[in-house]
Design a protein around this motif. Structure first.
Motif: not given
Length: 801
Positions: A311-312, A402, A690-691, A709-711, A715, A738-739
């Motif tokens: 995911a990253w 993941d 991811g989002v 949001n796991d990025l 976003v 972010a995250n």
């Protein structure tokens, strides 16, 4: 196990660049004669002959057998037994548990005096003795690891005869008293001292099939006399932003000190050449003099590419090679792909009185919210594992996972599994193969475990995907189940043997002794920081599920009935699946491990009662039963995932149970044995984006709406909530940090039943969507069907639609 010899420590200052050395000659070939394929199998109830010569005079039947394979599959292929996957046919194989089995194979080889010959068995299940041309090469007692036998003393130039006897593991186990303090739990008592896959003795997801066989490949290897035995590549620190890392390389060599004068190497001429390549570019190139059998290099790397979870970013891999050289001549080499990354486990002993606790992984210094699943055995007859592996991994990736947790009731997966996880950026939580039991604590068993751990850790430790070692599945809880209230922290296997093995052989990777771990605080009533949420298996919105504040949940699941085509394959021709209630044909699917076992009979009624929670009524036909069952499973798993994700920060991950059945059964898996997907598959795929915008279950007077949001980047986008009955309810522009997670408002609780579609649309056009059923239950089945159609889901097909 041996500690690393640090007398041959080298630093960058000591080592010339390999570009200044002479051009290398080619590496000697590590040749192998593959001995898979057609063998002969003789069998009979033991005790039988104790030497191949005695087998010739024995009147036991002989049938063809394929290797890799099991004795069960050989009996089926020979037409002696029916397919154990149909109905209750697996029960019949228990009549063979006290048999001995003799595998025989002839092959042709040539003598190679300048090389070492070894017979390699990648999987022997389980109590095996090996003879080559009548010469006893050795014995094995572990089905879970590979075994090597020196063959040079018996190998002939020309025709050779290889014989493997597999003794009855059950007869051996029953000849031994149960060690004091042991407890079998789900595992049968026969399996406590045997190092076989725990599920083989019967489980709630597996039949009892405990006979054995040569379940992985067999080969004759030709090895150079001076060779690389093992290499460990360890990233001890990394700064991904500055593209730098600290790397330690450690190696062990096998040097033939007694080789004849013609092949001898002049004293002091050996060197180790270390090379790290990425996209055709050398990241590291060094030469180190060989001062002994062990060596070590610590170095700083610059301008590197870090390995990231999927995911990253890119899971960047480097080609890592270590060569044993004599001047310009390469004697042997070890080459593999590695990733430069660090993994750290941050945890507390238990959840505190304030409801807070820690259990999360940090990869390259970033905190991970782990979305994933539990990986159980791919097939109860493990020679078929490889044929299922990639298809299952494809689904794991499609679902947005993941992380996968390798359940302790399984085998250790093959190298190809971990190599693909490396390439895909898929993190692996690896249980050691212990589950739901208190195992023997004596010296004999501890030594067996030490050998197993050393083999497994050494094979897997260089994989970037491997995030965590765990001593076993629910082994701590077994100390509570057995009724005497023993402290699991005194367990020798998980607290001493396995812990020491990881510390010695893979010191930079986290280890936990059990999942969940019952610490001293948890033993006195505090909630563990890692939990398996099974409990009463009641309403998925009950207080049991919703009151948990554990930061990590590594098991949680809910039953779902397979579709009709799968049920008919499981039950066999002429057996009707309807009605479900009182239908004894369902019992082997529950799973009943034998005709006298009743432990899991209630699972069928459980599935019916869980389905009633959603619709409020018993189904009128098989189609209604399957639809309702799959709907309640989908809603339960979605609820578990979304409620955990909505707690991001306090929560750090959830691994649901489970992806696919390894046998034709009715269970919590979202994909059945025949690879037919249940409704929960598509629902979970959306819930693990991811989002994602989430509307939580009702809490008091309303429903919280949040964006998770796991990025690793902010976003921007729009959150929309639309009701099937009520229409638009919310539309708001938002920044998903972010995250992180951010609230997007609260919606009042619905008085009437409805289905809300919750959608996130980013400014780049990316869309993710999930849903929430609201209003007081039950929901009529036809209404549910309409809602799922509106959401774009396909219900399972039926023979009589």
């Amino acid at each position: 196990m041996q500690a690393t010899d640090r007398s041959s420590l080298a630093t960058d200052a000591d080592i010339p660049n390999s570009s200044q050395t002479a051009t290398r000659t080619a590496t000697p070939t590590r040749a192998a004669i593959v001995l898979d394929g057609a063998w002969r199998l003789s069998y009979g109830r033991g005790p039988g002959p104790d030497h191949p010569e005695g087998l010739k005079a024995c009147a036991w039947p002989t049938i063809p057998a394929t290797v890799p394979g099991t004795v069960e599959s050989a009996l089926v292929d020979a037409g002696i037994e029916p397919d154990p996957r149909v109905g209750d046919a697996a029960w019949g194989f228990q009549r063979y548990e006290l048999h001995d089995w003799w595998y025989v194979r002839e092959f042709t080889a040539e003598a190679c005096p300048d090389q070492t010959s070894e017979l390699v068995f990648d999987g022997m299940d389980c109590l095996a003795t090996v003879w080559l041309n009548g010469v006893h090469l050795g014995d094995s007692a572990n089905a879970l690891i590979a075994h090597r036998f020196a063959a040079g003393c018996a190998l002939r130039d020309g025709s050779n005869r290889l014989v493997v006897r597999i003794r009855s593991a059950i007869a051996w186990a029953r000849s031994r008293p149960v060690a004091p303090g042991c407890f079998a739990g789900t595992l049968g008592w026969d399996g406590l001292r045997l190092r076989k896959p725990p599920h083989q003795f019967g489980w709630d997801i597996a039949p009892r099939l405990a006979c054995g066989g040569l379940w992985r490949g067999v080969r004759l290897e030709r090895l150079p006399r001076h060779r690389v035995a093992a290499v460990r590549w360890t990233t001890v620190a990394i700064d991904a932003d500055r593209r730098s890392a600290s790397l330690i390389v450690e190696w062990e060599l096998d040097l033939d000190l007694y080789v004849g004068s013609e092949a001898a190497i002049p004293s002091g001429s050996l060197e180790v050449e270390i090379e790290l390549m990425r996209a055709g570019r050398a990241v590291l190139s060094r030469r180190v003099p060989v001062l002994g059998h062990h060596g070590r290099l610590k170095t700083e790397l610059e301008d590197i590419d870090a390995w990231w979870p999927r995911a990253w970013g890119e899971p960047a891999l480097h080609r890592a090679t270590l060569r044993l050289v004599d001047g310009a001549r390469v004697l042997d080499e070890s080459a593999e792909t590695i990733g430069l990354r660090t993994v750290r486990l941050v945890r507390t002993d238990a959840v505190g009185a304030d409801g807070k606790g820690l259990f999360h992984l940090e990869v390259n210094g970033r905190r991970l919210w782990a979305k994933g699943t539990n990986w159980v055995f791919l097939d109860a007859l493990h020679h078929r594992d490889a044929s299922h592996r990639d298809r299952c991994l494809d689904m794991v990736l499609e679902l947005g996972c993941d992380m996968v947790r390798m359940w302790g009731g399984n085998v250790y997966e093959d190298d190809a599994f971990f190599e693909r996880c490396d390439r895909e950026g898929l993190l692996v939580w690896q249980d050691f193969a212990f589950a739901c039991a208190i195992y023997p604590q004596d010296d004999e068993f501890a030594r067996q475990v030490e050998i197993e751990a050393e083999a497994v850790i050494t094979r897997l430790r260089n994989h970037a995907c491997l995030a965590l070692w765990c001593g076993g599945n629910e082994t701590d809880e077994a100390h509570l189940w057995e009724g005497y209230g023993r402290d699991p922290s005194r367990d020798r296997i998980t607290r001493d043997v396995l812990a020491r093995a990881v510390a010695a052989l893979d010191p930079c990777r986290p280890y936990v002794p059990s999942s969940p771990e019952i610490t001293a605080a948890a033993l006195t009533g505090a909630q563990p920081v890692d939990r398996h949420l099974w409990g009463p298996r009641d309403d998925f919105l009950s207080a049991y599920y919703r009151s948990s504040t554990a930061p990590f949940v590594s098991e949680i699941g809910y039953h779902g009935c397979p579709e009709e085509a799968s049920l008919r394959e499981m039950l066999g021709p002429g057996v009707e699946p309807w009605p479900v209630a009182g239908n004894r044909a369902w019992l082997p699917l529950a799973v009943r491990c034998g005709p006298r076992h009743q432990d899991n009979d209630a699972r069928i009624e459980l599935m019916r009662s869980q389905a009633r929670l959603l619709t409020g009524e018993d189904p009128a036909c098989l189609r209604d039963f399957i639809d309702a069952s799959q709907m309640v499973q989908a809603e339960a798993l979605k609820s578990f995932v979304l409620q955990a994700r909505a707690r991001k920060g306090a929560s750090s991950g959830l691994l649901w149970w489970n992806l696919r059945d390894g046998w034709p059964i009715v269970s919590d898996a979202i994909v059945d044995y025949f690879f037919r997907r249940k409704l929960a598959y598509d629902v979970l795929a959306r819930a693990q984006a991811g989002v994602l915008a989430i509307a939580t279950e009702r809490d008091g007077w309303g429903h919280r709406v949040a964006v998770v949001n796991d990025l690793l980047v902010d976003v921007r986008g729009v959150v929309d909530v639309v009701g099937h009955r009520t229409g638009p309810l919310l539309s708001r522009s938002f920044v998903a940090p972010a995250n992180g997670i951010a609230d997007a408002g609260t919606l009042p609780a619905a008085d009437a039943i409805d289905c809300w579609r919750v959608r996130w649309t980013s400014t780049s056009g990316t869309v993710s969507q999930t849903h929430l059923l609201v209003g007081p239950r039950p929901y009529p089945l036809e209404t549910l069907r309409a809602w799922y159609a509106w959401l774009g889901y396909a219900l399972p097909p039926h023979a009589m639609a």
